[in-house]
Design a protein around this motif. Structure first.
Motif, mmCIF file in Angstrom:
data_model
loop_
_atom_site.group_PDB
_atom_site.id
_atom_site.type_symbol
_atom_site.label_atom_id
_atom_site.label_comp_id
_atom_site.label_asym_id
_atom_site.label_seq_id
_atom_site.Cartn_x
_atom_site.Cartn_y
_atom_site.Cartn_z
ATOM 1 N N LEU A 87 0.850 -1.183 0.000
ATOM 2 C CA LEU A 87 0.000 0.000 0.000
ATOM 3 C C LEU A 87 0.886 1.234 0.000
ATOM 4 C CD1 LEU A 87 -2.597 -1.086 2.709
ATOM 5 C CD2 LEU A 87 -2.850 -1.183 0.238
ATOM 6 N N GLY A 88 0.664 2.100 -0.969
ATOM 7 C CA GLY A 88 1.401 3.352 -1.030
ATOM 8 C C GLY A 88 0.568 4.480 -0.455
ATOM 9 N N PRO A 89 1.060 5.697 -0.590
ATOM 10 C CA PRO A 89 0.240 6.847 -0.195
ATOM 11 C C PRO A 89 -1.083 6.819 -0.962
ATOM 12 C CG PRO A 89 2.483 7.520 -0.709
ATOM 13 C CD PRO A 89 2.360 6.075 -1.104
ATOM 14 N N ALA A 90 -2.047 7.519 -0.451
ATOM 15 C CA ALA A 90 -3.410 7.471 -1.018
ATOM 16 C C ALA A 90 -3.419 7.704 -2.526
ATOM 17 C CB ALA A 90 -4.295 8.483 -0.310
ATOM 18 N N ASP A 91 -2.576 8.587 -3.017
ATOM 19 C CA ASP A 91 -2.603 8.886 -4.453
ATOM 20 C C ASP A 91 -1.814 7.866 -5.286
ATOM 21 O OD1 ASP A 91 -0.241 9.747 -3.314
ATOM 22 O OD2 ASP A 91 -0.077 11.538 -4.566
ATOM 23 N N ASP A 92 -1.042 6.986 -4.626
ATOM 24 C CA ASP A 92 -0.272 5.970 -5.353
ATOM 25 C C ASP A 92 -0.975 4.625 -5.424
ATOM 26 O OD1 ASP A 92 1.755 7.697 -5.906
ATOM 27 O OD2 ASP A 92 3.057 7.028 -4.279
ATOM 28 N N GLY A 93 -1.966 4.397 -4.590
ATOM 29 C CA GLY A 93 -2.720 3.157 -4.630
ATOM 30 C C GLY A 93 -1.933 1.962 -4.127
ATOM 31 N N VAL A 94 -2.148 0.826 -4.788
ATOM 32 C CA VAL A 94 -1.581 -0.454 -4.371
ATOM 33 C C VAL A 94 -0.690 -0.984 -5.485
ATOM 34 C CG1 VAL A 94 -2.156 -2.815 -3.676
ATOM 35 C CG2 VAL A 94 -3.637 -0.928 -3.002
ATOM 36 N N GLN A 95 0.413 -1.623 -5.106
ATOM 37 C CA GLN A 95 1.310 -2.248 -6.073
ATOM 38 C C GLN A 95 1.584 -3.678 -5.639
ATOM 39 O OE1 GLN A 95 2.400 -0.654 -8.910
ATOM 40 N NE2 GLN A 95 1.057 1.003 -8.243
ATOM 41 N N PHE A 96 1.990 -4.508 -6.596
ATOM 42 C CA PHE A 96 2.396 -5.881 -6.310
ATOM 43 C C PHE A 96 3.911 -5.979 -6.424
ATOM 44 C CE2 PHE A 96 -1.504 -8.605 -7.092
ATOM 45 C CZ PHE A 96 -1.305 -9.416 -5.992
ATOM 46 N N LEU A 97 4.559 -6.552 -5.425
ATOM 47 C CA LEU A 97 5.972 -6.882 -5.552
ATOM 48 C C LEU A 97 6.084 -8.111 -6.444
ATOM 49 C CD1 LEU A 97 7.213 -6.580 -1.847
ATOM 50 C CD2 LEU A 97 7.516 -4.923 -3.697
ATOM 51 N N ILE A 98 7.018 -8.073 -7.374
ATOM 52 C CA ILE A 98 7.233 -9.209 -8.270
ATOM 53 C C ILE A 98 8.676 -9.642 -8.116
ATOM 54 C CG2 ILE A 98 7.379 -9.944 -10.684
ATOM 55 C CD1 ILE A 98 4.991 -8.211 -11.294
ATOM 56 N N GLY A 99 8.899 -10.960 -8.075
ATOM 57 C CA GLY A 99 10.247 -11.463 -7.867
ATOM 58 C C GLY A 99 10.582 -12.652 -8.732
ATOM 59 N N ASP A 100 11.281 -13.611 -8.146
ATOM 60 C CA ASP A 100 11.819 -14.754 -8.879
ATOM 61 C C ASP A 100 10.766 -15.723 -9.383
ATOM 62 O OD1 ASP A 100 14.293 -13.746 -8.370
ATOM 63 O OD2 ASP A 100 14.731 -15.069 -6.688
ATOM 64 N N ASP A 101 9.529 -15.583 -8.967
ATOM 65 C CA ASP A 101 8.485 -16.516 -9.388
ATOM 66 C C ASP A 101 7.854 -16.136 -10.723
ATOM 67 O OD1 ASP A 101 8.319 -18.443 -7.145
ATOM 68 O OD2 ASP A 101 7.958 -16.622 -5.997
ATOM 69 N N LEU A 102 8.272 -15.022 -11.292
ATOM 70 C CA LEU A 102 7.726 -14.571 -12.569
ATOM 71 C C LEU A 102 7.918 -15.654 -13.630
ATOM 72 C CD1 LEU A 102 6.528 -11.966 -13.885
ATOM 73 C CD2 LEU A 102 8.842 -11.456 -14.641
ATOM 74 N N GLY A 103 6.890 -15.878 -14.414
ATOM 75 C CA GLY A 103 6.968 -16.890 -15.453
ATOM 76 C C GLY A 103 5.795 -16.776 -16.396
ATOM 77 N N ALA A 104 5.477 -17.857 -17.063
ATOM 78 C CA ALA A 104 4.338 -17.925 -17.975
ATOM 79 C C ALA A 104 3.451 -19.071 -17.518
ATOM 80 C CB ALA A 104 4.813 -18.148 -19.405
ATOM 81 N N ALA A 105 2.196 -18.763 -17.273
ATOM 82 C CA ALA A 105 1.259 -19.781 -16.782
ATOM 83 C C ALA A 105 -0.139 -19.428 -17.263
ATOM 84 C CB ALA A 105 1.294 -19.833 -15.255
ATOM 85 N N PRO A 106 -1.057 -20.375 -17.225
ATOM 86 C CA PRO A 106 -2.448 -20.035 -17.517
ATOM 87 C C PRO A 106 -2.921 -18.942 -16.546
ATOM 88 C CG PRO A 106 -2.160 -22.416 -17.444
ATOM 89 C CD PRO A 106 -0.890 -21.808 -16.940
ATOM 90 N N TRP A 107 -3.801 -18.087 -17.005
ATOM 91 C CA TRP A 107 -4.234 -16.930 -16.211
ATOM 92 C C TRP A 107 -4.743 -17.327 -14.837
ATOM 93 C CZ3 TRP A 107 -9.192 -16.630 -14.406
ATOM 94 C CH2 TRP A 107 -10.132 -17.497 -14.994
ATOM 95 N N TYR A 108 -5.336 -18.501 -14.726
ATOM 96 C CA TYR A 108 -5.980 -18.881 -13.471
ATOM 97 C C TYR A 108 -4.978 -19.286 -12.390
ATOM 98 C CZ TYR A 108 -5.718 -23.285 -16.143
ATOM 99 O OH TYR A 108 -5.297 -24.334 -16.910
ATOM 100 N N TRP A 109 -3.696 -19.462 -12.744
ATOM 101 C CA TRP A 109 -2.697 -19.782 -11.714
ATOM 102 C C TRP A 109 -2.606 -18.649 -10.703
ATOM 103 C CZ3 TRP A 109 -0.205 -23.463 -9.320
ATOM 104 C CH2 TRP A 109 0.916 -23.154 -8.551
ATOM 105 N N ASP A 110 -2.438 -17.437 -11.176
ATOM 106 C CA ASP A 110 -2.275 -16.295 -10.272
ATOM 107 C C ASP A 110 -3.536 -16.015 -9.455
ATOM 108 O OD1 ASP A 110 0.372 -15.789 -10.922
ATOM 109 O OD2 ASP A 110 -0.077 -14.126 -12.281
ATOM 110 N N ILE A 111 -4.660 -15.979 -10.095
ATOM 111 C CA ILE A 111 -5.890 -15.628 -9.372
ATOM 112 C C ILE A 111 -6.283 -16.774 -8.438
ATOM 113 C CG2 ILE A 111 -7.599 -16.368 -11.098
ATOM 114 C CD1 ILE A 111 -7.702 -13.008 -9.310
ATOM 115 N N GLY A 112 -6.036 -18.020 -8.855
ATOM 116 C CA GLY A 112 -6.290 -19.164 -7.984
ATOM 117 C C GLY A 112 -5.364 -19.176 -6.782
#
Length: 196
Positions: A87-112
């Protein structure tokens, strides 16, 4: 917000991104096929198999193989846990940290993955599945992403099993934890199988 951020990530062009499955998918597949890479994961696999039975274990393996062989892949965060939300300041909203798990998968992997984390958190807190607050959290996540399919709920169950693997592999784990998850996993697997 998490669902919106994942949807935005999944719309990115895959050029320059890793095209391999996220490491979590490979750990899960290895766990379901061989029991994992250590004596502790082998023990955890044996305990889960005993708790769930061969038929449900086979269902988990089948769901994992369907995910692995689904070639409709997107740029995937790989492990978008709640702890990755910043969570950032009110005007920056929310961000996701991304790291070593980045890859290619069916869309439902992340949301699941996130749905599985919410389900597991609800379970650990002892909150009933019918609790309206948790139902709203889950529906908000899925609405933010803009898609919901049975594949998301299958993947949520797989995420919980992967967490049990990781707990056995990387922590000073308590074998009794498998017993505490038995009812949850049995209920989730059976509910998804009824919808298939």
């Amino acid at each position: 917000m998490a669902g919106l951020l994942l949807a935005e990530l999944h719309r990115l062009a895959p050029d320059g991104f890793p095209d391999a499955l996220p490491p979590g998918v490979n750990r899960l597949r290895n766990f379901l096929t061989t029991g994992g890479a250590s004596h502790r994961t082998l023990r955890a696999a044996a305990l889960i198999l005993t708790a769930l039975g061969h038929e449900r274990w086979g269902t988990l393996s089948n769901w994992c193989e369907r995910l692995v062989h689904d070639e409709r892949r997107v740029v995937s965060h790989g492990a978008p846990g709640l702890a990755c939300l910043v969570l950032g300041p009110a005007d920056d909203g929310v961000q996701f940290l991304i790291g070593d798990d980045l890859g290619a998968a069916p869309w439902y992997w992340d949301i699941g993955w996130l749905l599985g984390e919410l389900t597991e958190l609800r379970h650990v807190l002892g909150t009933p599945a019918t609790d309206p607050t948790w139902a709203r959290l889950e529906s908000t996540l899925l609405a933010g992403y803009g898609r919901d399919q049975l594949a998301v709920r299958r993947t949520a169950v797989l995420r919980i099993v992967l967490h049990l693997h990781d707990y056995a592999a990387y922590a000073d784990w308590d074998e009794a934890e498998i017993g505490r998850y038995q009812a949850l996993l049995t209920e989730l697997i059976d509910r998804v199988r009824e919808e298939e």
